[in-house]
Design a protein around this motif. Structure first.
Motif, mmCIF file in Angstrom:
data_model
loop_
_atom_site.group_PDB
_atom_site.id
_atom_site.type_symbol
_atom_site.label_atom_id
_atom_site.label_comp_id
_atom_site.label_asym_id
_atom_site.label_seq_id
_atom_site.Cartn_x
_atom_site.Cartn_y
_atom_site.Cartn_z
ATOM 1 N N VAL A 195 -5.238 11.386 -8.500
ATOM 2 C CA VAL A 195 -5.791 12.610 -8.087
ATOM 3 C C VAL A 195 -5.732 12.356 -6.606
ATOM 4 N N PRO A 196 -4.319 12.725 -5.873
ATOM 5 C CA PRO A 196 -4.364 12.798 -4.498
ATOM 6 C C PRO A 196 -5.204 13.199 -3.568
ATOM 7 N N PHE A 197 -5.434 12.668 -2.396
ATOM 8 C CA PHE A 197 -6.398 13.247 -1.288
ATOM 9 C C PHE A 197 -5.416 14.134 -0.347
ATOM 10 N N LYS A 198 -5.811 15.310 0.086
ATOM 11 C CA LYS A 198 -4.983 16.125 0.832
ATOM 12 C C LYS A 198 -4.719 15.471 2.291
ATOM 13 N N ASN A 199 -3.388 15.627 2.515
ATOM 14 C CA ASN A 199 -3.217 15.430 3.987
ATOM 15 C C ASN A 199 -3.081 13.712 4.363
ATOM 16 N N ALA A 200 -3.130 12.917 2.835
ATOM 17 C CA ALA A 200 -3.145 11.560 3.142
ATOM 18 C C ALA A 200 -1.894 10.867 3.477
ATOM 19 N N THR A 201 -1.974 10.032 4.377
ATOM 20 C CA THR A 201 -0.855 9.146 4.871
ATOM 21 C C THR A 201 -0.335 8.078 3.806
ATOM 22 N N ALA A 202 0.693 8.240 3.568
ATOM 23 C CA ALA A 202 1.225 6.999 2.406
ATOM 24 C C ALA A 202 0.761 5.697 2.879
ATOM 25 N N HIS A 203 0.094 5.056 1.886
ATOM 26 C CA HIS A 203 0.217 3.561 2.075
ATOM 27 C C HIS A 203 0.325 3.083 0.618
ATOM 28 N N PRO A 204 1.526 2.746 0.204
ATOM 29 C CA PRO A 204 1.741 2.056 -1.141
ATOM 30 C C PRO A 204 1.249 1.078 -1.553
ATOM 31 N N GLU A 205 0.994 0.106 -0.640
ATOM 32 C CA GLU A 205 0.366 -1.086 -0.835
ATOM 33 C C GLU A 205 -1.036 -0.793 -1.336
ATOM 34 N N ILE A 206 -1.572 -0.047 -0.798
ATOM 35 C CA ILE A 206 -2.970 0.446 -1.190
ATOM 36 C C ILE A 206 -3.257 0.716 -2.587
ATOM 37 N N VAL A 207 -2.163 1.555 -3.035
ATOM 38 C CA VAL A 207 -2.014 2.016 -4.111
ATOM 39 C C VAL A 207 -1.913 0.877 -5.381
ATOM 40 N N ASP A 208 -0.921 0.019 -5.101
ATOM 41 C CA ASP A 208 -0.709 -1.224 -5.666
ATOM 42 C C ASP A 208 -2.007 -2.061 -5.791
ATOM 43 N N GLU A 209 -2.635 -2.313 -4.920
ATOM 44 C CA GLU A 209 -3.996 -3.237 -4.769
ATOM 45 C C GLU A 209 -4.718 -2.340 -5.920
ATOM 46 N N THR A 210 -5.010 -1.088 -5.749
ATOM 47 C CA THR A 210 -5.956 -0.396 -6.644
ATOM 48 C C THR A 210 -5.549 -0.522 -8.440
ATOM 49 N N MET A 211 -4.135 -0.417 -8.350
ATOM 50 C CA MET A 211 -3.804 -0.484 -9.807
ATOM 51 C C MET A 211 -4.107 -2.030 -10.437
ATOM 52 N N ASP A 212 -4.124 -2.929 -9.617
ATOM 53 C CA ASP A 212 -4.481 -4.358 -9.870
ATOM 54 C C ASP A 212 -5.982 -4.446 -10.274
ATOM 55 N N GLU A 213 -6.831 -3.765 -9.470
ATOM 56 C CA GLU A 213 -8.036 -3.564 -9.661
ATOM 57 C C GLU A 213 -8.456 -3.003 -10.844
ATOM 58 N N ILE A 214 -7.813 -1.761 -11.271
ATOM 59 C CA ILE A 214 -7.918 -1.116 -12.451
ATOM 60 C C ILE A 214 -7.526 -1.938 -13.620
ATOM 61 N N GLU A 215 -6.547 -2.612 -13.445
ATOM 62 C CA GLU A 215 -6.116 -3.622 -14.615
ATOM 63 C C GLU A 215 -7.363 -4.734 -14.918
#
Length: 516
Positions: free
Chosen positions: A202-222
């Protein structure tokens, strides 16, 4: 034919009653002050269409005040010092929110309110984690074993790592946690939240893209999926596992997802035990309920007084006769309302889980049980806290004694402060858990009863009750003042614990009682 029609009609009424029962959700919101509890309440009301924008009740113009903070002192200070009752419909459910005081000085009001709900939403500032008042209130909730839903708020600001926050729930509060969603960054690098139920971002409105943050989060979720707690609906129902949500109430992010999942897993109205250990189930036909709060002067134009009743079983119908268990007095419930803070409307009927406001002319006390029919029912008394701070109080204007006495009587009955009188004289001494209670008492006496008062500080005391049978007035001294409570029961106000221990040594057979 007529008999069949009557039976059919009764069955439809019963089916409708059962349907209404299933759709009720009654919860309180608890938090440390400034964690965003009232803001979340506003956003939930916004979802229910009760208000147009957070801070503004429909039809009230443009002045932005929290719609759950109705009292003048709350609006001036931006704090909640009373419990307000708010009702709205959402997604086929009738929701009753009890917004509780966040300030620790009003924890007694919060405690009573927590006795009237079926689940709790705990709001935590994601930058600060578990704070003292949250811990104290959680301990009360844990005693009841009811479901707790956790909302980590303010992730649009810099927040602590989500894994640390989850760990703190388990180490500080002792409750297992299960994430329903997961934050992808926080503050200026907030990307959104990952919905673990639907497996979507669920994206946050007007967020500046940081792909590395998304990658880190997916590792945490795993990691969570491999090593985290398993989802257990039974553990949630018994308050042993808390579903955890992340979001920001201020910008209305993550609130919809929270409300959707809350309504899925929160319980319908529960059964309640009587003092005789009988179980009163919500679907029982006999109407029963209990008074958990009394509030005077919600409408300054009418100087009224409302008793808040949680319906436990049966159906309320306007004009019905009930019995007040404490004194067996018969009452007709004709003038009854439901609330959106101080906005109110007359109610024709209500079912278990609902909170109704009964106009009170002085009949009710906090903790009273009411019931319909001949079979007497009594629910357990609501506990009273032992005050720690005391002031002697006098009216500045002796000509206003009538208003002075009326104000004290009403504010004591609704639990704002506790009243004591000197044993031999007529001095009024008021007791409180915290200093802010005195300030609210003084504010309300001046603004609602037009009486200026002054305090003579007595200071911090250790209050203990003694049975009249064991009392000898000669036991009193300068170190343990003898007073009467509002029920004329004797109470000693000890200077300190050393003085109390000295008393114990001198009178070893005397039993001193402490409230909560």
């Amino acid at each position: 034919m007529l008999l069949n029609a009557a039976i059919s009609g009764k069955l439809k009424i019963m089916e409708n009653f059962q349907e209404q029962l299933k759709n009720r959700r009654t919860f309180a919101i608890i938090s440390h002050p400034d964690a965003g509890k009232t803001t979340l309440t506003e956003q939930l009301l916004l979802h229910g269409g009760v208000i147009r924008e957070a801070g503004t009740v429909k039809g009230r113009g443009s002045h932005k005040l929290a719609s759950s903070d109705w009292m003048a002192i709350e609006q001036q200070r931006g704090i909640s010092v009373t419990s307000s009752v708010l009702q709205f419909d959402y997604d086929g459910k009738r929701i009753n929110i009890l917004d509780t005081p966040g300030h620790e000085d009003f924890s007694e009001d919060t405690y009573r309110t927590l006795m009237a709900v079926d689940s709790v939403v705990m709001v935590v500032d994601a930058a600060k984690g578990i704070e003292p008042q949250t811990k104290k209130l959680f301990e009360i909730v844990a005693q009841r074993g009811i479901p707790v839903f956790t909302f980590f708020n303010k992730i649009d600001r810099d927040a602590r790592p989500a894994l640390d926050l989850m760990d703190e729930l388990e180490t500080v509060l002792g409750i297992q946690a299960y994430p329903m969603n997961w934050p992808v960054g926080s503050g200026q690098i907030l990307q959104g939240i990952y919905d673990l139920q639907k497996d979507v971002m669920v994206p946050f409105k007007n967020a500046t893209a940081h792909p590395e943050i998304v990658d880190e989060t997916m590792d945490e979720i795993e990691l969570l999926r491999d090593a985290g707690n398993a989802f257990d609906q039974d553990a949630i129902a018994h308050g042993q596992l808390t579903p955890v949500f992340f979001g920001s109430a201020l910008v209305n992010f993550g609130v919809t997802e929270f409300l959707r999942e809350y309504l899925t897993y929160a319980p319908a109205p529960a059964a309640m035990k009587t003092v005789n250990d009988d179980i009163v189930t919500p679907d029982k036909t006999q109407f029963t309920g209990f008074v958990f709060k009394i509030q005077a002067n919600m409408d300054p134009r009418h100087r009224d007084r409302i008793a808040f009743v949680r319906i436990v079983s049966g159906e309320f119908n306007r004009g019905m006769d009930v019995v007040l268990q404490r004194n067996s007095k018969k009452l007709k419930l004709s003038n009854v309302t439901q609330f959106m803070a101080e906005e109110r409307e007359n109610v024709q009927n209500a079912v278990p889980g609902d909170i109704i406001g009964v106009y009170d002319t002085g009949n009710f006390q906090i903790g009273d049980t009411i019931y319909a029919g001949k079979k007497s029912v009594q629910f357990p008394d609501l506990p009273t806290f032992t005050p720690e701070l005391f002031n002697r109080v006098i009216a500045k204007d002796v000509m206003k004694q009538k208003s002075y006495h009326k104000g004290i009587e009403q504010l004591v009955q609704e639990g704002t402060i506790q009243l004591y009188k000197s044993w031999q004289g007529s001095d009024y001494i008021i007791g409180a858990v915290g200093q802010l209670q005195f300030e609210v008492f003084q504010f309300r006496m001046e603004n609602e009863y037009n009486v200026e008062i002054q305090f003579e500080p007595i200071g911090s005391k250790v209050a203990r009750w003694i049975s009249p049978e064991q009392l000898d007035e000669k036991m009193a001294s300068s170190r343990n003042q003898l007073v009467r409570d509002r029920y004329d029961q004797p109470v000693f106000l000890f200077e300190n614990r050393f003085a109390m221990n000295w008393f114990h040594d001198k009178y070893p057979d005397v039993i001193l009682e402490e409230k909560m």
